[in-house]
Design an enzyme around this catalytic site. Structure first.
Site, PDB file in Angstrom:
ATOM      1  N   ASP A  24      22.050  25.088   7.527  1.00 36.30           N
ATOM      2  CA  ASP A  24      20.920  24.651   6.699  1.00 36.30           C
ATOM      3  C   ASP A  24      21.325  24.409   5.243  1.00 36.30           C
ATOM      4  OD1 ASP A  24      17.971  24.249   6.411  1.00 36.30           O
ATOM      5  OD2 ASP A  24      18.343  25.734   4.861  1.00 36.30           O
ATOM      6  N   HIS A  81      16.365  31.946   2.073  1.00 36.95           N
ATOM      7  CA  HIS A  81      17.645  31.924   1.346  1.00 36.95           C
ATOM      8  C   HIS A  81      17.648  33.117   0.397  1.00 36.95           C
ATOM      9  CE1 HIS A  81      18.816  27.862   2.714  1.00 36.95           C
ATOM     10  NE2 HIS A  81      17.515  27.632   2.711  1.00 36.95           N
ATOM     11  N   ASP A 138      11.425  28.689   4.111  1.00 35.79           N
ATOM     12  CA  ASP A 138      12.514  28.003   3.402  1.00 35.79           C
ATOM     13  C   ASP A 138      12.535  28.453   1.935  1.00 35.79           C
ATOM     14  OD1 ASP A 138      14.699  26.472   2.834  1.00 35.79           O
ATOM     15  OD2 ASP A 138      13.707  24.534   3.091  1.00 35.79           O
ATOM     16  N   ASN A 183      13.962  19.847  -0.278  1.00 35.41           N
ATOM     17  CA  ASN A 183      14.639  19.202   0.849  1.00 35.41           C
ATOM     18  C   ASN A 183      14.129  19.809   2.155  1.00 35.41           C
ATOM     19  OD1 ASN A 183      16.382  18.443   2.881  1.00 35.41           O
ATOM     20  ND2 ASN A 183      18.249  18.802   1.700  1.00 35.41           N
ATOM     21  N   HIS A 227      13.460  31.615   8.103  1.00 38.70           N
ATOM     22  CA  HIS A 227      14.193  30.679   7.243  1.00 38.70           C
ATOM     23  C   HIS A 227      14.063  31.091   5.782  1.00 38.70           C
ATOM     24  CE1 HIS A 227      15.376  26.181   6.696  1.00 38.70           C
ATOM     25  NE2 HIS A 227      15.766  26.884   5.653  1.00 38.70           N
ATOM     26  N   ARG A 253      20.573  34.157  -1.181  1.00 37.90           N
ATOM     27  CA  ARG A 253      21.553  33.804  -2.240  1.00 37.90           C
ATOM     28  C   ARG A 253      22.672  34.824  -2.435  1.00 37.90           C
ATOM     29  NH1 ARG A 253      20.115  28.776  -1.673  1.00 37.90           N
ATOM     30  NH2 ARG A 253      18.313  28.087  -2.869  1.00 37.90           N
ATOM     31  N   HIS A 312      19.049  21.520  10.469  1.00 33.78           N
ATOM     32  CA  HIS A 312      18.479  20.878   9.283  1.00 33.78           C
ATOM     33  C   HIS A 312      18.635  19.376   9.519  1.00 33.78           C
ATOM     34  CE1 HIS A 312      18.319  20.471   4.656  1.00 33.78           C
ATOM     35  NE2 HIS A 312      18.462  19.246   5.142  1.00 33.78           N
TER      36      HIS A 312
END
Lengths: 315, 437
Positions: B151, B59, B304, B277, B57, B61, B178
């Protein structure tokens, strides 16, 4: 006191001192020249990112009565609408010489961020942030109560044993949050009255009683009933079925007002929704302190501006 | 390719042994001549050898938000944290909801060369939660996508979730949910409770997560498909997953490093660095999450990792972006939160941060780590080190651990035998062999 960000960081001694100081400043009104030189050559910036009329004018009046130079910045039509951040705006104004920044912002904690993020060295006064705190409102409410109850003997005392019911949209009210802390600090007994949907989660950890039955609370004969505005603009989703139903259960109606004990004062931080949370009969009665609250706001804000501009103790 | 001999590292925290790498694979140390020219010797004394970490998990971008992170910078951050594979979430711009985007992200990862970048495909077109994304195309592309997730958003529509579960089963995929009921979390900023009420920040109730988890477990059982639950944050979520697993549900679940260590009290600073989150919760939630990793209710730790540019955090709280950095610090947090209190040993860390996430994501090469014949994905960590937490390689600065000292320092990372982190420093991109830059 370098900053005033909320009532929850004040000590009782500081709170009483501010109220006493406000009482001294109130005497200015009786003078031929209703102005003091205390903040001469000090620049106070009113940084209002959120619409406000009475609070902004009250702070302006307070600063000018102390001979401060006042710059007022309003969010709409400003660089804010061009995307400038809270940080950049604040730093720009400080670069212009601001010593005290009075900030009002739609975001909870905005004043705290300005004071503690390292972006500014100015003193910060919270003039209302989101649904968090509105400390000068609570101070002016306490001041008004103290004056009504004790008059010339008010100096130096708190509100020990005074019972206050705060009624309505507690969940969205920074006024309620500020008052809960301050009234408790000063020794008052506070009862919050709201439907369960408008009572904040975790209210059982607050130093208050909670009741959803307004009539039961009124039957106990509180010394003051503070009505809160229903903040429809902050509400998403259904908090109550209709304004009519809300009014039936939670408004200070003519009937409820008529049944109040003689000594019970009626308060409202304004602006009012007449006919929704408060009837005109109650709002306009001699027992209403609503216009006193507005007047007293100037003295309280003078006290706050004076204290933070002197710096020293923390709050 | 050079030959590498690592002397006397503690394998999975257990017995000390030599490790040898040749041509990208682990080989028997006796087959290497340590005195031969070109053989790189590494003193493993005091270091724990772990299989290369796998983050299910992340990110990254890119495309679209390269000011926050790129596949290259995220890959370097990952290698610095001991990772050799990351699964990149689909909430890019454009969204990774088609084979064009997922294959591009995969290719950028190959070009970077630090870790295996496995794109995650969106469940729904544009993450809008209305129509299924191009799942078959993404599964059949060069990236061979196996994990699908919206997600950042919850697949809140029950029928779409049912269809997604049914459809990905066709391709051996898994839906990573999510879990966040959107109506119960409108405007929500921090965990709902006494603190949110005191601060005047809109509350994020635990039940908003738990209700979706309960629903999705039922849907997964009904469809017979694989469900992975992202970033559990509440004790109630743990209880639901534990009960479902006891009944035999074929589900997996993850927890983030920050939910294993940080609590909501940090948000009283109104600093958006602590805005995430799902939100930071309370002590008893943290304790429940740690125990759930220990007893296997929670299968993996996943970062995350959510990079944001500074302006997204230098603002009022409710104007700030959700998300925290994680890749470079995950192992230290796990050491602090799970190893030091005795919830896991290093072998358990290898399970929750490497083998199981690789298995959930369908990633080969992690089943028999540190054994002869396996791909040389290797992380060497110094557990005795104590460090101030600084993020050195990500392009973003939203580090929620800056106020802490944490134990453990990743000293070396090898990805398919390629030295990507050497003595705590990332090997420059132009010194990585084999890939055109």
């Amino acid at each position: 006191m370098n900053h005033l960000l909320g009532t929850d960081t004040l000590s009782r001694e500081e709170a009483v001192s501010l109220l006493d100081s406000a009482k001294e400043f109130a005497r200015v009104a009786d003078q031929k020249m209703p102005k003091l030189p205390a903040l001469r050559a000090v620049t106070v910036v009113n940084l209002f990112f959120e619409d406000s009329t009475r609070t902004r004018l009250s702070f302006e009046a307070a600063a000018k009565k102390l001979s401060a130079d006042v710059i007022t910045f309003q969010g709409q039509g400003s660089s804010l609408s061009k995307g400038e951040s809270l940080k950049d705006t604040a730093q720009t104004l400080e670069a212009m010489g601001a010593k005290v920044v009075v900030v009002r912002h739609a975001s909870s904690g905005a004043a705290h961020r300005l004071a503690h993020s390292g972006w500014l060295s100015s003193s910060v006064v919270n003039a209302g942030d989101g649904t968090h705190q509105h400390p000068t409102q609570a101070l002016l409410d306490a001041y008004t109560l103290r004056e009504r109850l004790y008059g010339e003997n008010a100096a130096g005392v708190g509100l020990d044993g005074v019972s206050v019911a705060i009624v309505g949209d507690v969940a969205h009210s920074r006024v309620a949050r500020s008052n809960v802390h301050l009234l408790h600090l000063l020794g008052a007994q506070v009862t919050l009255v709201a439907p369960r949907t408008l009572a904040p989660k975790g209210i059982d950890s607050w130093p208050v009683n909670y009741d959803h039955d307004f009539d039961r609370v009124l039957n106990a004969g509180p010394d003051a009933v503070m009505m809160l505005r229903v903040q429809r603009e902050r509400m998403r989703g259904s908090y109550f079925p209709s304004p009519r139903e809300y009014t039936k259960h939670f408004a200070l109606s003519e009937d409820r007002f008529a049944a109040l004990p003689e000594h019970t004062l009626v308060m409202h931080p304004g602006p009012m929704n007449r006919g929704v949370e408060i009837s005109s009969v109650a709002a306009d009665s001699p027992r209403s302190t609503i216009l006193d609250q507005v007047t007293n706001g100037v003295w309280v804000r003078m006290a706050v501006l004076y204290q933070v501009s002197r710096g020293g103790q923390t709050a | 390719m050079s030959e590498i001999l690592i002397r006397q590292a503690a394998l999975l925290g257990g017995p000390k042994s030599d490790l040898a790498i040749k041509d990208g694979m682990f080989v028997d140390p006796v087959d290497l001549d340590p005195s031969a020219r070109g053989t790189q010797l590494i003193d493993g004394e005091g270091l724990v050898a772990l299989p290369g970490l796998v983050d299910l998990h992340t990110h990254l971008r890119q495309p679209g938000m390269e000011q926050a992170e790129t596949v290259l910078s995220g890959s370097q951050a990952a290698a610095a944290g001991g990772f050799t594979a990351v699964f990149a979430m689909a909430n890019t711009q454009p969204v990774a909801d088609s084979v064009g985007v997922t294959d591009m992200v995969h290719r950028l990862g190959q070009e970077a060369g630090y870790v295996d970048v496995r794109p995650i495909g969106a469940v729904s077109k544009g993450l809008a939660g209305e129509e299924l994304a191009g799942i078959a195309g993404m599964a059949g592309g060069t990236a061979k996508v196996r994990v699908f997730s919206d997600d950042g958003h919850c697949v809140s529509d029950s029928l779409l979730m049912r269809r997604a579960l049914e459809y990905v089963g066709t391709f051996g995929g898994v839906i990573a949910q999510h879990a966040q009921d959107p109506r119960l979390t409108e405007d929500a900023q921090i965990n709902e409770g006494a603190l949110s009420s005191r601060l005047g920040l809109a509350g994020w109730p635990a039940v908003a997560e738990e209700a979706i988890i309960a629903r999705d477990i039922l849907l997964a059982e009904y469809t017979g498909s694989r469900l992975h639950l992202c970033h559990l944050s509440t004790k109630g979520s743990v209880d639901i997953v534990r009960e479902a697993k006891a009944k035999g549900a074929r589900i997996t679940a993850e927890v983030t490093p920050h939910h294993l260590l940080l609590t909501e009290e940090l948000t009283a600073s109104f600093n958006p660095l602590y805005k995430v989150n799902p939100p930071l919760r309370q002590d008893d939630d943290v304790q429940a999450l740690r125990e759930a990793v220990a007893d296997g209710t929670i299968d993996i730790v996943a970062t995350d990792h959510a990079p944001h540019p500074s302006e997204s955090k230098e603002c009022a709280f409710d104007e700030g972006a959700f998300g925290m950095l994680g890749l470079e610090v995950a192992l230290s947090v796990v050491q602090k939160a799970l190893i030091e209190p005795g919830h896991l040993d290093w072998s358990g860390v290898a399970r929750v941060l490497s083998q199981t996430p690789a298995h959930i994501g369908g990633l080969a090469g992690y089943d028999n780590p540190l054994t002869v014949g396996a791909p040389a994905h290797l992380t060497l960590v110094d557990p005795a080190a104590l460090k101030d937490v600084q993020m050195r390689y990500t392009r973003s600065g939203n580090n929620p651990y800056g106020h802490l000292q944490l134990p453990g320092e990743v000293r070396h990372t090898f990805f398919r035998g390629v030295h990507t982190l050497a003595d705590g420093r990332i090997v420059p991109a132009d010194e990585l062999p084999g890939v055109a830059k």
